[in-house]
Design a protein around this motif. Structure first.
Motif, PDB file in Angstrom:
ATOM      1  N   VAL A  87     172.596  78.458  64.716  1.00 15.43           N
ATOM      2  CA  VAL A  87     173.485  78.838  63.337  1.00 15.43           C
ATOM      3  C   VAL A  87     174.604  78.014  63.010  1.00 15.43           C
ATOM      4  O   VAL A  87     174.886  77.513  61.946  1.00 15.43           O
ATOM      5  N   GLU A  88     175.420  77.885  64.219  1.00 20.94           N
ATOM      6  CA  GLU A  88     176.482  77.216  63.920  1.00 20.94           C
ATOM      7  C   GLU A  88     176.358  75.632  63.734  1.00 20.94           C
ATOM      8  O   GLU A  88     177.007  75.150  62.838  1.00 20.94           O
ATOM      9  N   VAL A 109     170.930  82.246  57.805  1.00 23.17           N
ATOM     10  CA  VAL A 109     170.943  83.623  57.886  1.00 23.17           C
ATOM     11  C   VAL A 109     169.571  84.040  58.676  1.00 23.17           C
ATOM     12  O   VAL A 109     169.415  85.272  59.327  1.00 23.17           O
ATOM     13  N   HIS A 110     168.434  83.544  58.367  1.00 21.56           N
ATOM     14  CA  HIS A 110     167.260  83.969  59.136  1.00 21.56           C
ATOM     15  C   HIS A 110     167.298  83.747  60.599  1.00 21.56           C
ATOM     16  O   HIS A 110     166.789  84.788  61.260  1.00 21.56           O
ATOM     17  N   LEU A 111     167.923  82.437  61.133  1.00 22.74           N
ATOM     18  CA  LEU A 111     168.120  82.681  62.375  1.00 22.74           C
ATOM     19  C   LEU A 111     169.025  83.636  63.188  1.00 22.74           C
ATOM     20  O   LEU A 111     168.903  84.206  64.342  1.00 22.74           O
ATOM     21  N   ASP A 112     170.001  83.815  62.304  1.00 19.01           N
ATOM     22  CA  ASP A 112     170.965  85.082  62.856  1.00 19.01           C
ATOM     23  C   ASP A 112     170.440  86.181  63.033  1.00 19.01           C
ATOM     24  O   ASP A 112     170.462  87.020  63.707  1.00 19.01           O
ATOM     25  N   LYS A 113     169.463  86.566  61.885  1.00 15.00           N
ATOM     26  CA  LYS A 113     168.678  87.861  62.056  1.00 15.00           C
ATOM     27  C   LYS A 113     167.882  87.682  63.191  1.00 15.00           C
ATOM     28  O   LYS A 113     167.665  88.850  63.975  1.00 15.00           O
ATOM     29  N   VAL A 114     166.968  86.584  63.658  1.00 15.71           N
ATOM     30  CA  VAL A 114     166.336  86.425  64.701  1.00 15.71           C
ATOM     31  C   VAL A 114     167.171  86.712  65.907  1.00 15.71           C
ATOM     32  O   VAL A 114     166.681  87.468  66.799  1.00 15.71           O
ATOM     33  N   ALA A 115     168.273  86.059  66.193  1.00 16.53           N
ATOM     34  CA  ALA A 115     169.126  86.401  67.351  1.00 16.53           C
ATOM     35  C   ALA A 115     169.516  87.764  67.397  1.00 16.53           C
ATOM     36  O   ALA A 115     169.426  88.310  68.432  1.00 16.53           O
ATOM     37  N   ASP A 116     169.952  88.613  66.235  1.00 15.21           N
ATOM     38  CA  ASP A 116     170.222  89.750  66.176  1.00 15.21           C
ATOM     39  C   ASP A 116     168.874  90.855  66.889  1.00 15.21           C
ATOM     40  O   ASP A 116     169.333  91.682  67.559  1.00 15.21           O
ATOM     41  N   ALA A 117     167.846  90.401  66.241  1.00 18.28           N
ATOM     42  CA  ALA A 117     166.671  91.262  66.679  1.00 18.28           C
ATOM     43  C   ALA A 117     166.533  91.018  68.250  1.00 18.28           C
ATOM     44  O   ALA A 117     166.224  92.078  68.934  1.00 18.28           O
TER      45      ALA A 117
END
Length: 201
Positions: A87-88, A109-117
């Motif tokens: 993400v960074e 944004v997609h990768l951030d959601k994957v990381a949060d999941a």
């Protein structure tokens, strides 16, 4: 010589094959000899050893289950950390590439959601009293891996002197797999500069 009538019977394992039995009489003489005979029956009982063997196998299995949960959580934490790093990188690229900004931001944004999941899955997989930050720090991830190693060592001690059997072989195979996973996670953490504690020998 036992006088009186049969009052009851003690079984070492009522549901087992040919269980050992001790007859209890309601009254009569010779109580001491009856007690000695009962004690000898218990000492000779082979079913107790089988039960203890099964309990040790079950305990070792539970320890390995806990070790695998810890390693799974550590793997998810590292994967989430990798996604956050991506993400960074994508955000940095977005700043320098105006034409690609929208696309890169969508990916970020997609990768951030994957990381949060993945982090949500970590907390769902671990006991409620586990102390992890959100996201977990490298030190917390390392504690998970080290904890898994300790659980694996205890499981190995439990089955060390047990006779060879298919159940024991399966547990030993799980022990080797868990240790390999743990070493792999330590390698990933060292490669990313996240290992705060030295890999235990």
């Amino acid at each position: 010589m036992i006088d009186g009538h049969a009052w009851g019977m003690i079984f070492c394992d009522r549901d087992g094959e040919e269980p050992c039995r001790i007859l209890l009489c309601s009254s009569g003489r010779g109580a001491e000899s009856v007690a000695r005979d009962a004690s000898k029956t218990i000492d000779r009982c082979s079913h107790l050893a089988v039960q203890a063997h099964g309990q040790m196998l079950q305990r070792a299995g539970l320890l390995l289950d806990g070790a695998e949960r810890n390693l799974h959580a550590a793997e998810l934490c590292l994967l989430a950390a990798d996604k956050k790093a991506e993400v960074e990188e994508l955000l940095d690229e977005a700043e320098t590439a105006a034409g690609e900004a929208a696309k890169l931001l969508d990916q970020a944004v997609h990768l951030d959601k994957v990381a949060d999941a993945l982090i949500v899955e970590v907390f769902a997989d671990l006991p409620q009293d586990s102390l992890l930050g959100c996201p977990p720090t490298p030190q917390e991830i390392e504690v998970l891996v080290i904890g898994a190693g300790g659980q694996t060592d205890k499981a190995e001690e439990l089955i060390e002197d047990l006779p060879q059997s298919q159940s024991v072989d399966l547990l030993r195979s799980r022990i080797e797999q868990i240790r390999t996973r743990g070493e792999g996670l330590f390698g990933r953490m060292r490669a990313s500069g996240n290992a705060a504690i030295s890999d235990p020998a």
